[in-house]
Design a protein around this motif. Structure first.
Motif, mmCIF file in Angstrom:
data_model
loop_
_atom_site.group_PDB
_atom_site.id
_atom_site.type_symbol
_atom_site.label_atom_id
_atom_site.label_comp_id
_atom_site.label_asym_id
_atom_site.label_seq_id
_atom_site.Cartn_x
_atom_site.Cartn_y
_atom_site.Cartn_z
ATOM 1 N N TRP A 125 35.311 32.372 34.941
ATOM 2 C CA TRP A 125 35.854 31.995 33.634
ATOM 3 C C TRP A 125 35.064 30.858 32.982
ATOM 4 O O TRP A 125 35.005 30.769 31.759
ATOM 5 C CB TRP A 125 37.334 31.617 33.775
ATOM 6 N N GLU A 126 34.427 30.014 33.775
ATOM 7 C CA GLU A 126 33.591 28.955 33.214
ATOM 8 C C GLU A 126 32.390 29.519 32.476
ATOM 9 O O GLU A 126 31.906 28.921 31.518
ATOM 10 C CB GLU A 126 33.114 28.017 34.329
ATOM 11 N N ASN A 127 31.905 30.667 32.919
ATOM 12 C CA ASN A 127 30.712 31.271 32.319
ATOM 13 C C ASN A 127 31.025 32.455 31.416
ATOM 14 O O ASN A 127 30.116 33.094 30.903
ATOM 15 C CB ASN A 127 29.750 31.712 33.432
ATOM 16 N N ALA A 128 32.296 32.761 31.238
ATOM 17 C CA ALA A 128 32.681 33.933 30.445
ATOM 18 C C ALA A 128 32.516 33.642 28.950
ATOM 19 O O ALA A 128 32.733 32.522 28.491
ATOM 20 C CB ALA A 128 34.123 34.305 30.740
ATOM 21 N N ASN A 129 32.106 34.663 28.215
ATOM 22 C CA ASN A 129 31.982 34.572 26.765
ATOM 23 C C ASN A 129 32.878 35.624 26.140
ATOM 24 O O ASN A 129 32.870 36.778 26.567
ATOM 25 C CB ASN A 129 30.542 34.819 26.310
ATOM 26 N N ARG A 130 33.610 35.245 25.121
ATOM 27 C CA ARG A 130 34.434 36.202 24.396
ATOM 28 C C ARG A 130 33.559 36.883 23.352
ATOM 29 O O ARG A 130 32.927 36.221 22.535
ATOM 30 C CB ARG A 130 35.601 35.493 23.711
ATOM 31 N N ILE A 131 33.523 38.198 23.390
ATOM 32 C CA ILE A 131 32.738 38.960 22.431
ATOM 33 C C ILE A 131 33.699 39.805 21.601
ATOM 34 O O ILE A 131 34.440 40.625 22.140
ATOM 35 C CB ILE A 131 31.704 39.860 23.140
ATOM 36 N N VAL A 132 33.678 39.574 20.305
ATOM 37 C CA VAL A 132 34.540 40.313 19.393
ATOM 38 C C VAL A 132 33.660 41.298 18.624
ATOM 39 O O VAL A 132 32.670 40.902 18.029
ATOM 40 C CB VAL A 132 35.260 39.358 18.408
ATOM 41 N N THR B 15 45.252 47.547 43.652
ATOM 42 C CA THR B 15 44.173 46.728 43.090
ATOM 43 C C THR B 15 43.303 46.126 44.197
ATOM 44 O O THR B 15 42.527 45.203 43.932
ATOM 45 C CB THR B 15 44.754 45.599 42.219
ATOM 46 N N SER B 16 43.409 46.643 45.411
ATOM 47 C CA SER B 16 42.721 46.043 46.559
ATOM 48 C C SER B 16 41.194 46.059 46.427
ATOM 49 O O SER B 16 40.528 45.230 47.027
ATOM 50 C CB SER B 16 43.137 46.750 47.852
ATOM 51 N N GLU B 17 40.652 46.986 45.651
ATOM 52 C CA GLU B 17 39.200 47.062 45.515
ATOM 53 C C GLU B 17 38.668 46.271 44.320
ATOM 54 O O GLU B 17 37.466 46.223 44.088
ATOM 55 C CB GLU B 17 38.769 48.526 45.397
ATOM 56 N N ILE B 18 39.565 45.648 43.579
ATOM 57 C CA ILE B 18 39.152 44.862 42.415
ATOM 58 C C ILE B 18 39.009 43.404 42.844
ATOM 59 O O ILE B 18 39.964 42.801 43.329
ATOM 60 C CB ILE B 18 40.198 44.975 41.278
ATOM 61 N N PRO B 19 37.818 42.840 42.694
ATOM 62 C CA PRO B 19 37.646 41.445 43.125
ATOM 63 C C PRO B 19 38.426 40.477 42.231
ATOM 64 O O PRO B 19 38.618 40.722 41.044
ATOM 65 C CB PRO B 19 36.138 41.218 42.979
ATOM 66 N N GLU B 20 38.889 39.397 42.837
ATOM 67 C CA GLU B 20 39.567 38.352 42.086
ATOM 68 C C GLU B 20 38.550 37.627 41.200
ATOM 69 O O GLU B 20 37.390 37.470 41.581
ATOM 70 C CB GLU B 20 40.217 37.339 43.041
ATOM 71 N N LEU B 21 38.974 37.192 40.043
ATOM 72 C CA LEU B 21 38.102 36.430 39.159
ATOM 73 C C LEU B 21 38.389 34.955 39.387
ATOM 74 O O LEU B 21 39.474 34.466 39.078
ATOM 75 C CB LEU B 21 38.350 36.829 37.695
ATOM 76 N N ASP B 22 37.407 34.254 39.925
ATOM 77 C CA ASP B 22 37.598 32.850 40.244
ATOM 78 C C ASP B 22 37.251 31.952 39.051
ATOM 79 O O ASP B 22 36.843 32.420 37.990
ATOM 80 C CB ASP B 22 36.779 32.464 41.471
ATOM 81 N N ASP B 23 37.427 30.651 39.224
ATOM 82 C CA ASP B 23 37.161 29.686 38.151
ATOM 83 C C ASP B 23 35.722 29.757 37.651
ATOM 84 O O ASP B 23 35.462 29.597 36.463
ATOM 85 C CB ASP B 23 37.478 28.263 38.607
ATOM 86 N N ALA B 24 34.779 30.018 38.562
ATOM 87 C CA ALA B 24 33.370 30.103 38.170
ATOM 88 C C ALA B 24 33.150 31.232 37.171
ATOM 89 O O ALA B 24 32.364 31.093 36.226
ATOM 90 C CB ALA B 24 32.489 30.301 39.399
#
Length: 77
Positions: A32-39, A21-30
């Motif tokens: 998740w603060e701006n993430a929207n759940r789309i169903v 997973t070395s090429e996958i960037p970590e998801l920081d708090d910023a």
């Protein structure tokens, strides 16, 4: 690209530490603060116990679930 069932099985059985997973960037708090759940509009959540019961009866469990729901719908029109 369509994967064979054998290849999918091999991938699913890989231990997590064997996956690079070395090429996958970590998801920081910023993030998740701006993430929207789309169903999706036609999303249906089925309780795990019910889904497992249908799956135990064969690969065409999706069709069987639809058949049961259609029968219920037709009965209650």
């Amino acid at each position: 690209m369509k994967l064979s069932k054998t290849r999918l099985s091999e991938i699913e059985s890989l231990p997590e530490d064997a996956i690079d997973t070395s090429e996958i960037p970590e998801l920081d708090d910023a993030f998740w603060e701006n993430a929207n759940r789309i169903v999706p509009e036609n999303y249906l959540q089925i309780e795990p116990e019910i889904l497992e019961w249908f799956k135990e009866r064969g690969q065409d469990y999706h069709m069987r679930i639809n058949t049961v729901l259609r029968a219920y719908m037709e009965t209650h029109r």
